[in-house]
Design a protein around this motif. Sequence first.
Motif, short mmCIF file in Angstrom:
data_model
loop_
_atom_site.label_atom_id
_atom_site.label_comp_id
_atom_site.label_asym_id
_atom_site.label_seq_id
_atom_site.Cartn_x
_atom_site.Cartn_y
_atom_site.Cartn_z
N VAL A 34 118.08 43.50 -11.76
CA VAL A 34 118.01 44.93 -12.04
C VAL A 34 119.12 45.33 -13.00
O VAL A 34 120.24 44.81 -12.94
N ARG A 35 118.80 46.22 -13.91
CA ARG A 35 119.79 46.75 -14.84
C ARG A 35 120.68 47.76 -14.13
O ARG A 35 120.20 48.56 -13.32
N PHE A 36 121.96 47.73 -14.44
CA PHE A 36 122.91 48.65 -13.81
C PHE A 36 122.47 50.09 -14.07
O PHE A 36 122.20 50.49 -15.20
N GLY A 37 122.37 50.87 -12.98
CA GLY A 37 121.96 52.26 -13.08
C GLY A 37 120.49 52.50 -12.83
O GLY A 37 120.06 53.64 -12.67
N ASP A 38 119.68 51.42 -12.75
CA ASP A 38 118.25 51.56 -12.51
C ASP A 38 117.96 51.59 -11.01
O ASP A 38 118.77 51.15 -10.20
N PRO A 39 116.76 52.09 -10.61
CA PRO A 39 116.39 52.09 -9.19
C PRO A 39 116.02 50.69 -8.71
O PRO A 39 115.65 49.82 -9.51
N VAL A 40 116.10 50.49 -7.38
CA VAL A 40 115.79 49.20 -6.77
C VAL A 40 114.92 49.43 -5.53
O VAL A 40 115.18 50.36 -4.75
N THR A 41 113.91 48.59 -5.36
CA THR A 41 113.06 48.64 -4.17
C THR A 41 112.74 47.22 -3.72
O THR A 41 112.40 46.38 -4.55
N ALA A 42 112.87 46.95 -2.42
CA ALA A 42 112.49 45.65 -1.86
C ALA A 42 111.94 45.87 -0.46
O ALA A 42 112.39 46.75 0.26
N VAL A 49 116.97 52.02 -3.37
CA VAL A 49 118.17 52.62 -3.95
C VAL A 49 117.75 53.35 -5.22
O VAL A 49 117.07 52.76 -6.08
N GLU A 50 118.11 54.59 -5.33
CA GLU A 50 117.72 55.38 -6.49
C GLU A 50 118.45 54.96 -7.76
O GLU A 50 117.91 55.03 -8.85
N ARG A 51 119.69 54.47 -7.60
CA ARG A 51 120.47 54.09 -8.78
C ARG A 51 121.45 53.00 -8.37
O ARG A 51 122.30 53.20 -7.51
N MET A 52 121.30 51.82 -8.99
CA MET A 52 122.17 50.70 -8.66
C MET A 52 123.55 50.92 -9.29
O MET A 52 123.68 50.99 -10.52
N THR A 53 124.56 51.01 -8.45
CA THR A 53 125.92 51.28 -8.92
C THR A 53 126.91 50.22 -8.45
O THR A 53 128.12 50.43 -8.56
N GLU A 54 126.41 49.12 -7.92
CA GLU A 54 127.26 48.02 -7.49
C GLU A 54 126.98 46.81 -8.37
O GLU A 54 125.84 46.54 -8.74
N TRP A 55 128.05 46.08 -8.72
CA TRP A 55 127.89 44.89 -9.55
C TRP A 55 127.67 43.63 -8.73
O TRP A 55 127.02 42.70 -9.19
N SER A 56 128.21 43.63 -7.51
CA SER A 56 128.10 42.43 -6.68
C SER A 56 127.71 42.83 -5.26
O SER A 56 128.46 43.54 -4.59
N MET A 57 126.55 42.41 -4.83
CA MET A 57 126.11 42.70 -3.48
C MET A 57 125.06 41.67 -3.07
O MET A 57 124.41 41.05 -3.92
N GLU A 58 124.90 41.51 -1.74
CA GLU A 58 123.94 40.54 -1.21
C GLU A 58 123.20 41.19 -0.05
O GLU A 58 123.61 41.09 1.10
N PRO A 59 122.08 41.86 -0.32
CA PRO A 59 121.32 42.49 0.75
C PRO A 59 120.79 41.44 1.73
O PRO A 59 120.39 40.34 1.33
N VAL A 60 120.80 41.78 3.02
CA VAL A 60 120.35 40.86 4.07
C VAL A 60 119.31 41.58 4.92
O VAL A 60 119.53 42.69 5.40
N CYS A 61 118.15 40.93 5.11
CA CYS A 61 117.15 41.41 6.05
C CYS A 61 117.22 40.54 7.30
O CYS A 61 117.33 39.31 7.20
N TYR A 62 117.13 41.16 8.48
CA TYR A 62 117.25 40.39 9.72
C TYR A 62 116.24 40.87 10.75
O TYR A 62 115.70 41.98 10.66
#
Length: 356
Positions: A73-81, A114-127
């Motif tokens: 994802v480009r920085f500042g763009d929305p994200v959906t998973a 997320v409406e706007r990606m503002t983090e450079w380093s992250m690791e989402p976890v689903c459990y």
Amino acid sequence: MCASGRPITLLLCCLFISATSSPVSVYTPAPPLPLQISPPSPSARILPSPPSSPLSVSEVGCPLTLTPSSLVVRFGDPVTANCSLSRAGFTGVGWVVSLAAPEFTFGCFLVWRVERMTEWSMEPVCYAMSDQGGQCQRNLPLTVYKPPENVSISFVNHTGPMSEGQQFTLQCEVQKVAPVGNLRVTFYRGQTALGLTQSSINTDEKPVSEVFTLNITSTKEDDGVQFWCEAKLELGADGPQPPPVVGSEKLTAAVLFGPQLMCPTKLRVREGESLSCEARGNPSPSVTWVRDGEVVALPTNSSREHAGNYTVTAKSVLGQTRFTVEVEVLPGKGTTNSYNGHFLLAVLLIWTINWS
């Protein structure tokens, strides 16, 4: 007395028989029912704890599916998973991300948005929490990128013209790009790539600036040639297609070299044509024609009397070169090139007729 007592005895017997033939209602406590858990009200919901230890269910047996399986994802763009649960025996689905508080649902899927990606380093976890105890989880690979703000090219520690045969260093500066580890830089001479594509060993995930260099040895053929560089973010199949590319401005090289004459040993011209030989050099050389020991001006309208041997001299501050040319003046008008062209056209026409 017996007679009078007999009816009483009969009545008592009927009452006894009636009582024994009718069931007696006796209270028997019902066996305890299995424990039933009602979903808690929203105000009193207690969410399972997010995963904090290694998986207790193997990755193969973890019934979680991530859609998409990875994200770029480009920085500042929305994200959906989306994370979905495909098998019973687990209590709901949850997400743990750094941008928000943990989310959990007792349903079979949960969308992280997320409406706007503002983090450079992250690791989402689903459990998911197992009904038998323990948990399983899947990490969502996430790459956050930013194309270069600017790409520029220059010579290192050098300005002005270059000298033929000297080594120089081209420098390509790529500003504010992320992740720099996915950056690929290529130098070009005109439209021809120079050397191998270069990459960075920097592992920073936030935007950084990087400088790439390439050593070249200048030749006279480089005079007037444009050098430039290109920065490309290779983000794989999940990234934007085509990949983000930013090119630098064109840098025109000036190479100093001595005079050169581009002349055949025998120069054929037709009557009415001018005499000329190409002279190259940087700086541009002066050219003189000498015939029978005298400097002559080149005719713009050749005749038979201009035939003969000439000495051509090209001279500049970097040296001089001489060349002897035999000039032959052919009869007729037109150019020798057009004559040769007509000859080749005739040959081609004959060949076509023979093969048709």
